[in-house]
Scaffold this motif. Structure first.
Motif, mmCIF file in Angstrom:
data_model
loop_
_atom_site.group_PDB
_atom_site.id
_atom_site.type_symbol
_atom_site.label_atom_id
_atom_site.label_comp_id
_atom_site.label_asym_id
_atom_site.label_seq_id
_atom_site.Cartn_x
_atom_site.Cartn_y
_atom_site.Cartn_z
ATOM 1 N N UNK A 33 0.874 -1.169 0.000
ATOM 2 C CA UNK A 33 0.000 0.000 0.000
ATOM 3 C C UNK A 33 0.910 1.218 0.000
ATOM 4 N N UNK A 34 0.723 2.083 -0.995
ATOM 5 C CA UNK A 34 1.704 3.143 -1.209
ATOM 6 C C UNK A 34 1.045 4.517 -1.251
ATOM 7 N N UNK A 35 1.899 5.534 -1.131
ATOM 8 C CA UNK A 35 1.374 6.884 -1.160
ATOM 9 C C UNK A 35 2.406 7.904 -1.581
ATOM 10 N N UNK A 36 1.899 9.088 -1.861
ATOM 11 C CA UNK A 36 2.739 10.254 -2.132
ATOM 12 C C UNK A 36 2.414 11.334 -1.095
ATOM 13 N N UNK A 37 3.472 11.937 -0.581
ATOM 14 C CA UNK A 37 3.340 13.076 0.323
ATOM 15 C C UNK A 37 4.214 14.192 -0.220
ATOM 16 N N UNK A 53 -3.011 -2.023 -2.384
ATOM 17 C CA UNK A 53 -2.681 -3.173 -3.231
ATOM 18 C C UNK A 53 -3.880 -3.571 -4.088
ATOM 19 N N UNK A 54 -5.079 -3.262 -3.649
ATOM 20 C CA UNK A 54 -6.273 -3.550 -4.436
ATOM 21 C C UNK A 54 -6.725 -2.340 -5.254
ATOM 22 N N UNK A 55 -5.843 -1.331 -5.341
ATOM 23 C CA UNK A 55 -6.019 -0.158 -6.205
ATOM 24 C C UNK A 55 -7.114 0.794 -5.726
ATOM 25 N N UNK A 97 5.887 3.590 1.343
ATOM 26 C CA UNK A 97 5.145 2.341 1.537
ATOM 27 C C UNK A 97 4.713 2.327 2.995
ATOM 28 N N UNK A 98 3.399 2.181 3.235
ATOM 29 C CA UNK A 98 2.948 2.237 4.620
ATOM 30 C C UNK A 98 2.326 0.932 5.105
ATOM 31 N N UNK A 99 2.146 -0.005 4.183
ATOM 32 C CA UNK A 99 1.590 -1.301 4.612
ATOM 33 C C UNK A 99 1.946 -2.352 3.583
ATOM 34 N N UNK A 101 1.017 -6.440 3.015
ATOM 35 C CA UNK A 101 0.201 -7.592 3.453
ATOM 36 C C UNK A 101 -0.484 -7.302 4.786
ATOM 37 N N UNK A 102 -0.991 -6.101 4.950
ATOM 38 C CA UNK A 102 -1.743 -5.743 6.144
ATOM 39 C C UNK A 102 -0.899 -5.335 7.335
ATOM 40 N N UNK A 103 0.411 -5.421 7.203
ATOM 41 C CA UNK A 103 1.313 -5.057 8.294
ATOM 42 C C UNK A 103 1.840 -3.640 8.051
ATOM 43 N N UNK A 104 1.723 -2.783 9.082
ATOM 44 C CA UNK A 104 2.165 -1.401 8.914
ATOM 45 C C UNK A 104 3.683 -1.322 8.910
ATOM 46 N N UNK A 105 4.200 -0.587 7.920
ATOM 47 C CA UNK A 105 5.631 -0.324 7.774
ATOM 48 C C UNK A 105 5.800 1.164 7.501
ATOM 49 N N UNK A 106 7.032 1.608 7.325
ATOM 50 C CA UNK A 106 7.278 3.041 7.144
ATOM 51 C C UNK A 106 8.546 3.246 6.317
ATOM 52 N N UNK A 107 8.423 3.036 5.015
ATOM 53 C CA UNK A 107 9.556 3.221 4.108
ATOM 54 C C UNK A 107 9.326 4.463 3.252
ATOM 55 N N UNK A 108 10.413 5.248 3.072
ATOM 56 C CA UNK A 108 10.326 6.507 2.329
ATOM 57 C C UNK A 108 11.437 6.602 1.312
ATOM 58 N N UNK A 109 11.152 7.276 0.221
ATOM 59 C CA UNK A 109 12.190 7.615 -0.742
ATOM 60 C C UNK A 109 12.899 8.885 -0.332
ATOM 61 N N UNK A 110 13.847 9.318 -1.176
ATOM 62 C CA UNK A 110 14.659 10.480 -0.845
ATOM 63 C C UNK A 110 13.996 11.781 -1.252
ATOM 64 N N UNK A 111 12.954 11.699 -2.051
ATOM 65 C CA UNK A 111 12.215 12.877 -2.466
ATOM 66 C C UNK A 111 12.685 13.446 -3.788
#
Length: 118
Positions: A33-37, A53-55, A97-99, A101-111
């Motif tokens: 599950x991804x996002x843009x900030x 993941x299910x769009x 990336x914040x999730x 397979x239902x598990x919360x994570x916290x990965x970020x790019x460099x921007x």
């Protein structure tokens, strides 16, 4: 660990368009599950768009109707199409990336920097 690399930022005139890309590592991309900030100078980071993941998509009111988030699982890539850009869209844009397979994570790019100016 997931590596994220954003690209596509730059200088654009008001009313113009840009497409940001975020390439992700890992074989489980389809489950991300991804996002843009974005974060403007002197401002707090703002979540602007997410795609599950299910769009299923979410947009902040500030970008709704102008920005579109999409993904290609075969390319491990998420895009942010930005149209009708305004000077207030100027910011560093981050992919995350914040999730998985239902598990919360916290990965970020460099921007990647987006500047909207005439």
């Amino acid at each position: 660990q997931v590596q994220l690399v954003e690209s596509g930022g730059g200088l654009v005139q008001p009313g113009g368009s840009l497409r940001l890309s975020c390439a992700a590592s890992g074989s489980a991309f389809s489950f991300y599950d991804m996002g843009w900030s974005r974060q403007g100078s002197g401002q707090e980071r703002e979540l602007i768009a997410t795609i599950t993941s299910s769009r299923v998509k979410f947009y902040a009111d500030s970008v709704k109707g102008r920005f579109t988030i999409s993904r290609d699982n075969g390319k491990n890539t998420v895009w942010l199409q930005m149209n009708s850009l305004k000077p207030e869209d100027t910011a560093v844009y981050y992919c995350n990336v914040h999730r998985i397979r239902g598990i919360y994570v916290d990965y970020w790019g460099q921007g990647t920097q987006v500047t909207v100016s005439s």
